[in-house]
Design a protein around this motif. Structure first.
Motif, PDB file in Angstrom:
ATOM      1  N   TRP A 332       2.623   4.297   3.530  1.00  0.00           N
ATOM      2  CA  TRP A 332       3.292   3.043   3.843  1.00  0.00           C
ATOM      3  C   TRP A 332       3.375   2.818   5.355  1.00  0.00           C
ATOM      4  O   TRP A 332       3.128   3.727   6.156  1.00  0.00           O
ATOM      5  N   ARG A 338       8.884   3.776   2.814  1.00  0.00           N
ATOM      6  CA  ARG A 338       8.675   4.709   1.704  1.00  0.00           C
ATOM      7  C   ARG A 338       9.998   5.125   1.083  1.00  0.00           C
ATOM      8  O   ARG A 338      10.148   5.132  -0.146  1.00  0.00           O
ATOM      9  N   LEU A 356       4.775  -5.210   0.659  1.00  0.00           N
ATOM     10  CA  LEU A 356       4.759  -4.035   1.525  1.00  0.00           C
ATOM     11  C   LEU A 356       3.454  -3.968   2.306  1.00  0.00           C
ATOM     12  O   LEU A 356       2.454  -4.587   1.928  1.00  0.00           O
ATOM     13  N   LEU A 358       0.580  -1.450   3.091  1.00  0.00           N
ATOM     14  CA  LEU A 358      -0.049  -0.194   2.727  1.00  0.00           C
ATOM     15  C   LEU A 358      -0.927   0.267   3.885  1.00  0.00           C
ATOM     16  O   LEU A 358      -1.768  -0.491   4.374  1.00  0.00           O
TER      17      LEU A 358
END
Length: 507
Positions: A332, A338, A356, A358
């Motif tokens: 992350w 995370r 989010l 990545l």
């Protein structure tokens, strides 16, 4: 019994030295008087000359007169039936058979006082003829064992055995033939009672496909307990059923037997097969799904599996991620992100559409909408995560916002219809941490937002609402803070996406 026979032999020797017409049997009476078995002495002429206390007690009487001094009198006092219900004919009474010079072994009868409908005792009879000469009987002896308790116990066992829903079989150990089978076993196996009772364990080979058949057969031969083991029970159609089998030694009717009990494992096998097929389908779908997916353990969040699409988007190799924790390679954008999603899954078990960043192997950030769900795989609770790459859409969205913002620099010519079309170009809003749900706007802020969506500048808004320009700017700043917007374009999109009602002037 040995004492009785020895006493008779001694009495016969003594008798030869006495008056044959008036035999003295006091010595014999003394020997057998205290025996627990009932002993009745009958003369060849049919008269009953003596009975010990056990024989009288087994008939519920105290004197020989109450028992009956002759065979005929005995028949008047007591009704006999073979165990099972059939009446014993008068000439087949054990005492009558003895008078005819017929010795016999193990005749079981129900004894009932005359005039009663239910039996009082169950007697096991044995008839012995004591000879006086080559062709002459000196004394006839009827030996009675009270088998009432034994038969009642056997009947109770039989009733319990038949009523027990757990499937069971009983085999005799001297010839390995089945002597009992209950309804539970018949329902389990599909065999009929005639298919089982009287047949051997090798006719219906219950041990032939046992998990440890050699051990089971060796223990059966020794009459020892057979521990629980899985076995394939043969069925009439040539098939089998998976069962859990065990053997328990027991004694029935003074014969050593083995009681076999069974538990049906077919439901478990079908459930395991269905689970295995389901997991195989899941594994295939997981592996080839076009959506990036990751499977992690609920306890510790260790990565258990990833699919091809995940490897493609992340740039990692399979061996580089499987077996490791997300923190080991930091998938992350930040460690805080995370920890936040691990906390969410721990608290609620799932989440949907969480935006989010990545981090790929080369540390490029990919914007994804992440969803997660707790699932059971191979008996273990896991987290199944799915990732939707929205990077291109986000870039398009930002470009559109920038274009709207540029157009807003001189929006007096921009019609509301065009503004609506520009707003519609944006992709449908995705759920995020700040969804705007529950935002409360003041009436003045609603007026300002309504005019912003019409493309009005701050000066135009000030004129329309009769406010100072600085006051309008303060309203706009507070409005942006409440709805999470950074510029006019985002404010317009926020209002349009939520179908915000801005008052009657906007109808």
């Amino acid at each position: 019994m040995r004492l009785l026979m020895c006493g008779m032999r001694g009495w016969l020797v003594a008798k030869s030295e006495q008056d044959k017409r008036q035999p003295d049997r006091s010595q014999l009476h003394a020997i057998i008087g205290q025996l627990s078995d009932g002993v009745t002495l009958v003369e060849p002429d049919g008269s009953i000359s003596w009975a010990n206390e056990a024989a009288l007690a087994m008939h519920g009487v105290r004197t020989l007169d109450e028992l009956g001094r002759t065979v005929a009198a005995y028949r008047k006092h007591f009704d006999l039936a073979y165990h099972g219900g059939r009446t014993v004919p008068a000439d087949a009474y054990p005492i009558a058979r003895l008078c005819r010079g017929e010795a016999f072994q193990d005749v079981v009868v129900d004894v009932c006082r005359a005039g009663r409908s239910e039996p009082d005792w169950i007697h096991r009879n044995r008839g012995i003829i004591v000879p006086h000469g080559a062709d002459e009987a000196d004394c006839l002896v009827l030996i009675i064992t009270n088998a009432t308790e034994a038969f009642e116990a056997e009947e109770r066992f039989e009733s319990m055995f038949n009523a027990n829903p757990a499937p069971a079989l009983i085999a005799r150990l001297d010839d390995y033939r089945f002597v009992r089978v209950n309804e539970g076993f018949l329902e389990l196996s599909g065999w009929s009672r005639d298919d089982i009772v009287g047949h051997t364990i090798y006719d219906v080979d219950i041990l032939g496909a046992a998990e440890s058949k050699d051990l089971a057969k060796a223990l059966l031969k020794k009459g020892h307990t057979i521990p629980q083991m899985e076995a394939e029970l043969p069925t009439p159609g040539g098939g089998t059923k998976l069962v859990l089998l065990a053997g328990h030694p027991a004694e029935m009717n003074n014969e050593p037997c083995m009681i076999f009990t069974f538990a049906d494992l077919e439901p478990r096998r079908r459930a395991e097969m269905a689970l295995r097929q389901s997991e195989e389908r899941f594994a295939t779908t997981f592996r080839f799904a076009p959506v990036p997916m990751m499977l992690t353990s609920l306890d510790g969040h260790r990565i258990l599996n990833v699919n091809h699409a995940f490897l493609e988007i992340s740039g990692w190799g399979y061996e580089a991620v499987v077996g490791r924790k997300p923190s080991d390679i930091e998938l992350w954008e930040t460690a805080a992100t995370r920890r936040e999603i691990e906390q969410k899954i721990t608290e609620s078990g799932s989440f949907r559409g969480y935006e989010l960043q990545l981090k790929t192997k080369d540390e490029t950030l990919v914007t994804c909408l992440v969803s997660a769900e707790t699932v059971m795989i191979n008996g273990q609770y896991c987290i199944l995560g799915a990732f939707q790459d929205i990077s291109d859409r986000k870039r398009t969205e930002m470009d559109l916002i920038a274009a709207i913002e540029g157009a807003m620099q001189d929006s007096t010519w921009l019609s509301r219809k065009i503004m609506d079309r520009l707003a519609a170009l944006r992709a449908p809003a995705e759920p995020s941490v700040s969804s705007g749900v529950g935002v409360e706007l003041t009436p003045r802020e609603r007026d300002v937002l309504r005019l912003i969506t019409k493309g009005k500048s701050d000066d135009a808004i000030a004129d329309a609402l009769a406010l100072k320009r600085n006051t309008v700017r303060n309203h706009v700043a507070r409005l942006y803070a409440k709805i999470g917007a950074h510029n006019r374009g985002e404010a317009i999109i926020w209002a349009r996406d939520r179908g915000h009602h801005l008052g009657r002037h906007d109808q």
